[in-house]
Design a protein around this motif. Structure first.
Motif, PDB file in Angstrom:
ATOM      1  N   ALA A  43       0.806  -1.222   0.000  1.00  8.63           N
ATOM      2  CA  ALA A  43       0.000   0.000   0.000  1.00  8.63           C
ATOM      3  C   ALA A  43       0.841   1.274   0.000  1.00  8.63           C
ATOM      4  O   ALA A  43       0.527   2.226  -0.711  1.00  8.63           O
ATOM      5  CB  ALA A  43      -0.949  -0.009   1.199  1.00  8.63           C
ATOM      6  N   ASP A  44       1.892   1.338   0.783  1.00  3.66           N
ATOM      7  CA  ASP A  44       2.648   2.574   0.923  1.00  3.66           C
ATOM      8  C   ASP A  44       3.740   2.738  -0.122  1.00  3.66           C
ATOM      9  O   ASP A  44       4.039   3.859  -0.545  1.00  3.66           O
ATOM     10  CB  ASP A  44       3.281   2.656   2.315  1.00  3.66           C
ATOM     11  N   THR A  45       4.342   1.642  -0.553  1.00  8.59           N
ATOM     12  CA  THR A  45       5.522   1.717  -1.403  1.00  8.59           C
ATOM     13  C   THR A  45       5.280   1.315  -2.853  1.00  8.59           C
ATOM     14  O   THR A  45       6.121   1.559  -3.708  1.00  8.59           O
ATOM     15  CB  THR A  45       6.632   0.810  -0.849  1.00  8.59           C
ATOM     16  N   ALA A  46       4.148   0.648  -3.128  1.00  9.49           N
ATOM     17  CA  ALA A  46       3.842   0.078  -4.454  1.00  9.49           C
ATOM     18  C   ALA A  46       4.826  -1.014  -4.855  1.00  9.49           C
ATOM     19  O   ALA A  46       4.961  -1.333  -6.032  1.00  9.49           O
ATOM     20  CB  ALA A  46       3.752   1.157  -5.529  1.00  9.49           C
ATOM     21  N   GLU A  47       5.507  -1.600  -3.869  1.00  8.88           N
ATOM     22  CA  GLU A  47       6.370  -2.752  -4.165  1.00  8.88           C
ATOM     23  C   GLU A  47       5.463  -3.933  -4.509  1.00  8.88           C
ATOM     24  O   GLU A  47       4.498  -4.221  -3.806  1.00  8.88           O
ATOM     25  CB  GLU A  47       7.238  -3.079  -2.953  1.00  8.88           C
ATOM     26  N   PRO A  48       5.731  -4.643  -5.626  1.00 11.25           N
ATOM     27  CA  PRO A  48       4.855  -5.750  -6.017  1.00 11.25           C
ATOM     28  C   PRO A  48       4.956  -6.937  -5.066  1.00 11.25           C
ATOM     29  O   PRO A  48       6.042  -7.244  -4.549  1.00 11.25           O
ATOM     30  CB  PRO A  48       5.353  -6.123  -7.416  1.00 11.25           C
ATOM     31  N   ILE A  49       3.830  -7.593  -4.838  1.00 14.56           N
ATOM     32  CA  ILE A  49       3.752  -8.765  -3.981  1.00 14.56           C
ATOM     33  C   ILE A  49       3.365  -9.957  -4.859  1.00 14.56           C
ATOM     34  O   ILE A  49       2.338  -9.916  -5.548  1.00 14.56           O
ATOM     35  CB  ILE A  49       2.720  -8.582  -2.856  1.00 14.56           C
ATOM     36  N   THR A  50       4.166 -11.007  -4.854  1.00 18.00           N
ATOM     37  CA  THR A  50       3.859 -12.191  -5.650  1.00 18.00           C
ATOM     38  C   THR A  50       2.765 -13.020  -4.982  1.00 18.00           C
ATOM     39  O   THR A  50       2.473 -12.842  -3.794  1.00 18.00           O
ATOM     40  CB  THR A  50       5.103 -13.060  -5.846  1.00 18.00           C
ATOM     41  N   THR A  51       2.181 -13.957  -5.734  1.00 20.18           N
ATOM     42  CA  THR A  51       1.179 -14.843  -5.135  1.00 20.18           C
ATOM     43  C   THR A  51       1.795 -15.673  -4.017  1.00 20.18           C
ATOM     44  O   THR A  51       1.118 -15.980  -3.032  1.00 20.18           O
ATOM     45  CB  THR A  51       0.558 -15.768  -6.198  1.00 20.18           C
ATOM     46  N   GLY A  52       3.082 -16.010  -4.145  1.00 21.10           N
ATOM     47  CA  GLY A  52       3.745 -16.743  -3.079  1.00 21.10           C
ATOM     48  C   GLY A  52       4.054 -15.897  -1.871  1.00 21.10           C
ATOM     49  O   GLY A  52       4.284 -16.423  -0.775  1.00 21.10           O
ATOM     50  N   GLY A  53       4.055 -14.565  -2.043  1.00 25.71           N
ATOM     51  CA  GLY A  53       4.383 -13.677  -0.944  1.00 25.71           C
ATOM     52  C   GLY A  53       3.183 -13.092  -0.227  1.00 25.71           C
ATOM     53  O   GLY A  53       3.351 -12.342   0.742  1.00 25.71           O
ATOM     54  N   LEU A  54       1.966 -13.423  -0.660  1.00 25.23           N
ATOM     55  CA  LEU A  54       0.767 -12.902  -0.002  1.00 25.23           C
ATOM     56  C   LEU A  54       0.663 -13.441   1.422  1.00 25.23           C
ATOM     57  O   LEU A  54       0.822 -14.635   1.655  1.00 25.23           O
ATOM     58  CB  LEU A  54      -0.483 -13.298  -0.794  1.00 25.23           C
ATOM     59  N   ARG A  55       0.361 -12.558   2.373  1.00 23.82           N
ATOM     60  CA  ARG A  55       0.250 -12.939   3.775  1.00 23.82           C
ATOM     61  C   ARG A  55      -0.927 -12.200   4.418  1.00 23.82           C
ATOM     62  O   ARG A  55      -1.273 -11.085   4.030  1.00 23.82           O
ATOM     63  CB  ARG A  55       1.536 -12.584   4.552  1.00 23.82           C
ATOM     64  N   TYR A  56      -1.485 -12.822   5.437  1.00 28.39           N
ATOM     65  CA  TYR A  56      -2.551 -12.179   6.215  1.00 28.39           C
ATOM     66  C   TYR A  56      -2.057 -10.859   6.785  1.00 28.39           C
ATOM     67  O   TYR A  56      -0.934 -10.752   7.287  1.00 28.39           O
ATOM     68  CB  TYR A  56      -3.000 -13.099   7.355  1.00 28.39           C
ATOM     69  N   GLY A  57      -2.901  -9.854   6.712  1.00 27.74           N
ATOM     70  CA  GLY A  57      -2.603  -8.570   7.320  1.00 27.74           C
ATOM     71  C   GLY A  57      -1.911  -7.571   6.420  1.00 27.74           C
ATOM     72  O   GLY A  57      -1.794  -6.392   6.794  1.00 27.74           O
ATOM     73  N   GLN A  58      -1.426  -7.990   5.259  1.00 29.69           N
ATOM     74  CA  GLN A  58      -0.769  -7.044   4.368  1.00 29.69           C
ATOM     75  C   GLN A  58      -1.754  -5.975   3.896  1.00 29.69           C
ATOM     76  O   GLN A  58      -2.881  -6.287   3.510  1.00 29.69           O
ATOM     77  CB  GLN A  58      -0.190  -7.773   3.146  1.00 29.69           C
ATOM     78  N   ARG A  59      -1.318  -4.731   3.899  1.00 31.76           N
ATOM     79  CA  ARG A  59      -2.133  -3.633   3.381  1.00 31.76           C
ATOM     80  C   ARG A  59      -1.693  -3.375   1.943  1.00 31.76           C
ATOM     81  O   ARG A  59      -0.500  -3.173   1.685  1.00 31.76           O
ATOM     82  CB  ARG A  59      -1.985  -2.394   4.258  1.00 31.76           C
ATOM     83  N   VAL A  60      -2.653  -3.390   1.035  1.00 33.75           N
ATOM     84  CA  VAL A  60      -2.314  -3.435  -0.379  1.00 33.75           C
ATOM     85  C   VAL A  60      -3.151  -2.450  -1.199  1.00 33.75           C
ATOM     86  O   VAL A  60      -4.229  -2.013  -0.785  1.00 33.75           O
ATOM     87  CB  VAL A  60      -2.526  -4.853  -0.949  1.00 33.75           C
ATOM     88  N   THR A  61      -2.619  -2.133  -2.356  1.00 38.73           N
ATOM     89  CA  THR A  61      -3.370  -1.512  -3.448  1.00 38.73           C
ATOM     90  C   THR A  61      -3.328  -2.496  -4.602  1.00 38.73           C
ATOM     91  O   THR A  61      -2.244  -2.944  -4.994  1.00 38.73           O
ATOM     92  CB  THR A  61      -2.745  -0.175  -3.874  1.00 38.73           C
TER      93      THR A  61
END
Length: 370
Positions: free
Chosen positions: A310-328
């Motif tokens: 959410a804050d940095t726009a760093e991409p998150i892979t499907t393998g890196g998805l975790r509970y609680g992450q705030r995202v756009t």
């Protein structure tokens, strides 16, 4: 115009490639680290060739990694497999490659050809056959527009190699290669879709390495200037083949279901909106396939669905998805050659068992919200 890629480009390039990889294509940090190490060991930069400037008879062998992206986080590649696959295919064909290139965008699969180039002293063509990442080998613009994938070579972590030749049946090539990949531990390195410069100019998605570098740089520069990095990303896409960006959702990950099955990372993730009422569900097979907001389709393959921190726009892979992450979560329009009837028959929604017709993301969501 051709250009020289050096180690200082790799962080931006890996970030941008992971954005275009739509959650798949492998871990960007691992890919970047492998290329950095090879450049350092061999004291090389990499020449990146513009596809429009290729001689028609230049011989190019694309290289990549296939398998479940989650596996390489647990089993870091040695870095020798892609070149081993390239050499195995060269021996089979009786011809030496003049260059290599990506088959797809992605955190590691935009990097594998650079790894081969740094180790073998080859140039890399600035193009690929997916314009994003897809989970199966027949899902290539190369295949759609008449280039067979086989013969292809696979290499394992322990020095094994094999060559598959299924003639023009690229779907069967994928099926057989997937079985070998599972038995090699879930990941293999591959060389396939050997072709000429004329064929590249006719079938490839052009300049995706340059685009990935520009996207990664735009996010970094926006952060450094304390600007919204998603807006910076949208501005960098303007005027490219990927001209439309739509913000689909902002919220927090509340559930992730992920499993490795038959060589793929399959699953779904749910996100709760900031208002506490709306929900987003993403379905993925290595890569994100469809985004549903409160049950309504907001973006679907082949358009790109990208989960950004959410804050940095760093991409998150499907393998890196975790509970609680705030995202756009953003949707990006795919190039026109990926939206043709021929393309949708190979990597449109129905090819993944989705009961949703393709509609362009810029029509589903009418205006950019950043």
């Amino acid at each position: 115009m051709s250009w020289t890629l050096s180690a200082e480009h790799l962080t931006d390039l890996a970030r941008g490639a992971a954005i275009l990889g739509t959650g798949g294509g492998g871990d960007p940090l691992i890919g970047r680290s492998l290329v950095e190490q090879a450049m350092r060991e061999h004291s090389r930069t990499v020449t990146v060739l513009d596809p429009d400037e290729l001689d028609d008879d230049i011989f190019v062998i694309p290289t990549a990694q296939m398998g479940a992206p989650t596996v390489i986080v647990e089993q870091i590649p040695r870095g020798t497999g892609p070149e081993l696959a390239l050499r195995a295919l060269e021996r089979h064909l009786g011809r030496t490659a003049d260059a290599t290139m990506p088959i797809e965008c992605g955190g590691i699969n935009s990097m594998i050809p650079l790894l081969v180039a740094a180790r073998a002293g080859l140039p890399v063509v600035d193009a690929d056959g997916m314009g994003r990442a897809f989970p199966e080998l027949q899902m290539e613009t190369f295949n759609i527009y008449g280039i067979p994938g086989s013969p292809m070579a696979l290499a394992g972590q322990n020095g094994e190699s094999a060559v598959l030749d299924t003639g023009a049946d690229t779907r069967r090539m994928e099926w057989l290669a997937r079985g070998l990949t599972v038995r090699l531990g879930g990941v293999a390195h591959i060389a396939e879709y050997a072709m000429t410069g004329e064929q590249i100019k006719r079938t490839a998605v052009p300049r995706t390495l340059s685009l990935a570098l520009a996207l990664g740089r735009s996010v970094r520069e926006a952060r450094e200037a304390h600007r919204d990095p998603v807006r910076g990303l949208a501005e960098a896409l303007t005027g490219t083949l990927y001209s439309h960006l739509r913000v689909l959702f902002r919220g927090k990950a509340v559930d992730v279901e992920r499993r490795t099955v038959e060589g793929f990372a399959r699953g779904k993730a749910r996100f709760a909106g900031k208002d506490g009422r709306s929900q987003l569900e993403l379905q993925f097979q290595n890569e994100h396939l469809v985004a549903l907001v409160d049950g309504e389709v907001r973006c679907v393959v082949p358009d790109l669905i990208c989960v950004l921190e959410a804050d940095t726009a760093e991409p998150i892979t499907t393998g890196g998805l975790r509970y609680g992450q705030r995202v756009t979560v953003v949707g990006i329009s795919a190039p026109a050659l990926m939206r043709t009837p021929q393309s949708l028959a190979v990597f449109g929604p129905a090819c993944f068992g989705l009961d949703h017709p393709f509609r362009p993301v810029e029509e589903i969501t009418s205006s950019v919200r950043t």
